[in-house]
Design a protein around this motif. Structure first.
Motif, PDB file in Angstrom:
ATOM      1  N   ASP A  48      13.154   7.014   3.216  1.00 26.36           N
ATOM      2  CA  ASP A  48      11.782   7.160   3.213  1.00 26.36           C
ATOM      3  C   ASP A  48      10.895   6.170   2.243  1.00 26.36           C
ATOM      4  OD1 ASP A  48      11.672   9.348   5.161  1.00 26.36           O
ATOM      5  OD2 ASP A  48      12.520  10.322   3.211  1.00 26.36           O
ATOM      6  N   SER A  49      11.702   5.968   0.995  1.00 24.51           N
ATOM      7  CA  SER A  49      10.681   5.210  -0.303  1.00 24.51           C
ATOM      8  C   SER A  49      10.730   3.840  -0.083  1.00 24.51           C
ATOM      9  CB  SER A  49      11.565   5.789  -1.589  1.00 24.51           C
ATOM     10  OG  SER A  49      11.160   7.229  -1.647  1.00 24.51           O
ATOM     11  N   VAL A  50       9.987   3.117  -0.352  1.00 22.46           N
ATOM     12  CA  VAL A  50       9.839   1.711  -0.579  1.00 22.46           C
ATOM     13  C   VAL A  50      10.409   1.723  -2.135  1.00 22.46           C
ATOM     14  CG1 VAL A  50       8.257  -0.270  -0.890  1.00 22.46           C
ATOM     15  CG2 VAL A  50       7.672   1.443   0.561  1.00 22.46           C
ATOM     16  N   VAL A  51      11.246   0.197  -2.279  1.00 26.52           N
ATOM     17  CA  VAL A  51      11.776   0.021  -3.585  1.00 26.52           C
ATOM     18  C   VAL A  51      11.401  -1.295  -4.303  1.00 26.52           C
ATOM     19  CG1 VAL A  51      14.003  -0.732  -4.217  1.00 26.52           C
ATOM     20  CG2 VAL A  51      14.136   1.485  -3.228  1.00 26.52           C
ATOM     21  N   GLY A 101       0.799  -1.114  -0.040  1.00 27.81           N
ATOM     22  CA  GLY A 101      -0.227  -0.024   0.072  1.00 27.81           C
ATOM     23  C   GLY A 101       0.897   1.322  -0.143  1.00 27.81           C
ATOM     24  N   LYS A 102       1.862   1.109   0.861  1.00 27.60           N
ATOM     25  CA  LYS A 102       2.657   2.475   0.854  1.00 27.60           C
ATOM     26  C   LYS A 102       3.337   2.755  -0.536  1.00 27.60           C
ATOM     27  CE  LYS A 102       6.516   4.469   3.435  1.00 27.60           C
ATOM     28  NZ  LYS A 102       7.533   4.404   4.501  1.00 27.60           N
ATOM     29  N   TYR A 103       3.745   1.604  -1.254  1.00 27.63           N
ATOM     30  CA  TYR A 103       4.517   1.630  -2.334  1.00 27.63           C
ATOM     31  C   TYR A 103       3.471   2.366  -3.587  1.00 27.63           C
ATOM     32  CZ  TYR A 103       6.837   0.570  -6.780  1.00 27.63           C
ATOM     33  OH  TYR A 103       7.534   0.505  -7.967  1.00 27.63           O
ATOM     34  N   TYR A 104       2.362   1.988  -3.632  1.00 27.28           N
ATOM     35  CA  TYR A 104       1.421   2.527  -4.568  1.00 27.28           C
ATOM     36  C   TYR A 104       0.710   3.774  -4.320  1.00 27.28           C
ATOM     37  CZ  TYR A 104       2.078  -1.632  -7.423  1.00 27.28           C
ATOM     38  OH  TYR A 104       2.824  -2.463  -8.224  1.00 27.28           O
ATOM     39  N   ARG A 105       0.915   4.049  -2.967  1.00 25.76           N
ATOM     40  CA  ARG A 105      -0.043   5.363  -2.608  1.00 25.76           C
ATOM     41  C   ARG A 105       1.304   6.473  -2.165  1.00 25.76           C
ATOM     42  NH1 ARG A 105      -3.303   1.617   0.979  1.00 25.76           N
ATOM     43  NH2 ARG A 105      -5.272   1.042  -0.128  1.00 25.76           N
ATOM     44  N   LYS A 140       5.451   7.245  -1.281  1.00 24.65           N
ATOM     45  CA  LYS A 140       6.758   7.419  -1.973  1.00 24.65           C
ATOM     46  C   LYS A 140       7.300   6.177  -2.429  1.00 24.65           C
ATOM     47  CE  LYS A 140       9.744  10.482  -0.514  1.00 24.65           C
ATOM     48  NZ  LYS A 140      10.684  11.122   0.485  1.00 24.65           N
ATOM     49  N   LYS A 141       7.912   5.778  -3.488  1.00 29.09           N
ATOM     50  CA  LYS A 141       8.446   4.637  -4.079  1.00 29.09           C
ATOM     51  C   LYS A 141       9.649   4.869  -5.120  1.00 29.09           C
ATOM     52  CE  LYS A 141       4.934   4.461  -7.840  1.00 29.09           C
ATOM     53  NZ  LYS A 141       3.823   3.909  -8.444  1.00 29.09           N
ATOM     54  N   ARG A 142      10.459   3.960  -5.206  1.00 30.73           N
ATOM     55  CA  ARG A 142      11.332   4.047  -6.181  1.00 30.73           C
ATOM     56  C   ARG A 142      11.378   2.861  -7.093  1.00 30.73           C
ATOM     57  NH1 ARG A 142      14.804   8.358  -5.965  1.00 30.73           N
ATOM     58  NH2 ARG A 142      14.650   9.326  -4.114  1.00 30.73           N
ATOM     59  N   ASP A 143      11.071   2.698  -8.315  1.00 25.82           N
ATOM     60  CA  ASP A 143      11.192   1.423  -9.096  1.00 25.82           C
ATOM     61  C   ASP A 143      12.253   1.217 -10.035  1.00 25.82           C
ATOM     62  OD1 ASP A 143      10.675  -0.645 -11.028  1.00 25.82           O
ATOM     63  OD2 ASP A 143       8.895   0.319 -12.021  1.00 25.82           O
TER      64      ASP A 143
END
Length: 458
Positions: free
Chosen positions: A283-286, A147-151, A153-156
């Motif tokens: 901070d970001s989910v990777v 949920g945190k990734y798609y809503r 901070k994220k890094r692909d």
């Protein structure tokens, strides 16, 4: 105020319950909400009833052959634990989330096709559940992280690599996996190539993202040992003791074997894939992964078999104080008569400052002939004046370099620990290691004829 406090407390309590919900239960509830309208009744779509009781649905999808002939012919299961690219259910419903895992016209429509849609969070939950082994019990999938990734901070950091042409080989896709901020993980994944016959491997082309990946290694299970390990991602402490290393990378690269050489993989071979990755972002989910193209040729084509090993010293400590510490490893192969080296490389963690490999004297100790200088750059084209532990040099010998295996090699690594405490050998980048990679044959390759010389390591 009391009412608001009660609502907050109930919210915390509910979140705690959700966090403990079995991953299969979460997936089953998605099926009930989004799929059961068509997959139910006396004649469910694709003969797959997803409206039944949880245990019945689970049994009906795990390792079951799909009724679609095209999917069945490619070796899919409705759900193939550990492998989303062989799970027809995921391929039908992933709806572009994984660009190279879609369906072909002969496999029907993307699901659901009744106007209902699956969210990216729901699709990812199904995908991660499959990757972690599609277990019926236990919490394998971190739904809060998804949920945190798609809503948020994220890094692909996922990779792109076109698969080999038909008849030339196949692609392995490891992942993708999700990493919480400031985490480091290392997992194994059992993989069945589903060979129709024994094969020779002549090229391995890997893509990993250096911002998230420490190494990727392909091991091969000893025959029968794969039955001791479940499908799906396994933690580092659940690795096999009986396996051979086939190839290893610390950076993306294309390993094209010398002409006349090949790895040999039997028809019933199982691979064990090892990815060590990390997320340094606070901070970001990777999201990260690995893709490797395996190029093959008919068994019996090569004249010399390629072998790989990872010798090392696992019994040392590096005190803090920023003083030079030298660690050595003397490696011999007393049961071999000949050895022809193709490649050498080194492996330490962050306190490594130099790594050199020499021929070993027959009586022990370092010979004057140096085969590997750790100060060289990754492609071994020039001396850069320092040791890069994250992208160490890889020296390739052309022609292959002959040594006496009974004399062997002498490896010498240097460390300087400028941290707050001593470090010992361990698997994280905060620990240390001393290993070296070696690829070699036991005969000089020719253009024809298979090397059938029995091989047994010391």
């Amino acid at each position: 105020m009391k009412k608001n406090l009660l609502i907050i407390m109930l919210g915390i309590f509910y979140t705690g319950i959700q966090a403990q919900t079995a991953s299969w239960t979460v997936v089953y509830n998605i099926f009930q909400a989004k799929c059961a309208s068509c997959h139910s009744g006396s004649s469910p779509s694709a003969s797959l009833d997803l409206s039944a009781a949880s245990g019945t649905v689970y049994t009906s999808i795990i390792n079951k052959t799909p009724v679609n002939p095209a999917a069945a012919s490619r070796g899919d299961k409705v759900v193939f634990p550990g492998d989303g690219h062989r799970s027809f259910l995921l391929r039908k419903c992933q709806n572009g989330l994984d660009s190279d895992n879609g369906i072909i016209p002969a496999e029907g429509n993307v699901m659901p096709d009744d106007g209902t849609t699956l969210s990216k969070i729901e699709i990812e939950t199904i995908r991660q559940w499959i990757l972690y082994g599609a277990k019926q019990t236990g919490v394998a999938v971190d739904t809060a992280l998804i949920g945190k990734y798609y809503r948020g901070k994220k890094r692909d950091y996922t990779t792109v690599l076109a698969a080999p042409a038909a008849g030339k080989g196949f692609q392995i896709h490891y992942g993708p996996i999700m990493l919480a901020p400031k985490t480091e993980v290392e997992n194994f994944l059992k993989f069945d190539p589903h060979f129709s016959d024994s094969m020779e491997v002549i090229r391995l082309d890997l893509r990993i993202n250096k911002k998230t990946s420490h190494h990727f290694i392909i091991y091969k299970f000893a025959p029968g040992d794969e039955t001791n390990f479940a499908n799906g991602l396994r933690p580092l402490n659940n690795k096999p003791g009986l396996s051979s290393m086939e190839n290893a990378w610390q950076t993306p690269g294309d390993a094209v074997l010398p002409a006349g050489t090949a790895y040999r993989w039997a028809k019933n071979a199982f691979l064990d894939l090892n990815l060590h990755c990390f997320n340094t972002d606070p901070d970001s989910v990777v999201m990260t992964d690995a893709r490797v193209n395996i190029y093959t040729q008919p068994y019996g084509t090569a004249s010399a078999v390629m072998y790989s090993e990872l010798p090392g010293n696992n019994g040392f400590a590096v005190p803090n104080g920023n003083v030079d510490v030298k660690i050595i490893k003397e490696q011999t192969w007393p049961k071999l008569t000949n050895m022809y080296i193709w490649r050498l490389s080194s492996h330490t963690h962050k306190y490594g400052v130099d790594y050199d490999i020499y021929k070993r004297k027959s009586t022990g100790g370092k010979d004057t002939t140096q085969l590997f200088e750790g100060f060289y750059n990754f492609t071994y084209s020039f001396n850069q004046g320092f040791y890069d532990w994250e992208d160490p040099a890889v020296r390739t010998f052309n022609p292959l370099y002959s040594i006496n295996p009974k004399d062997g090699l002498y490896a010498e690594a240097h460390y300087k620990n400028n941290g707050p405490a001593p470090v010992t050998v361990g698997y994280t980048t905060s620990d240390e290691m001393m290993l070296f990679f070696i690829n070699y044959t036991v005969k000089m390759p020719t253009t024809s004829g298979l090397n059938n010389v029995p091989y047994e390591n010391s």
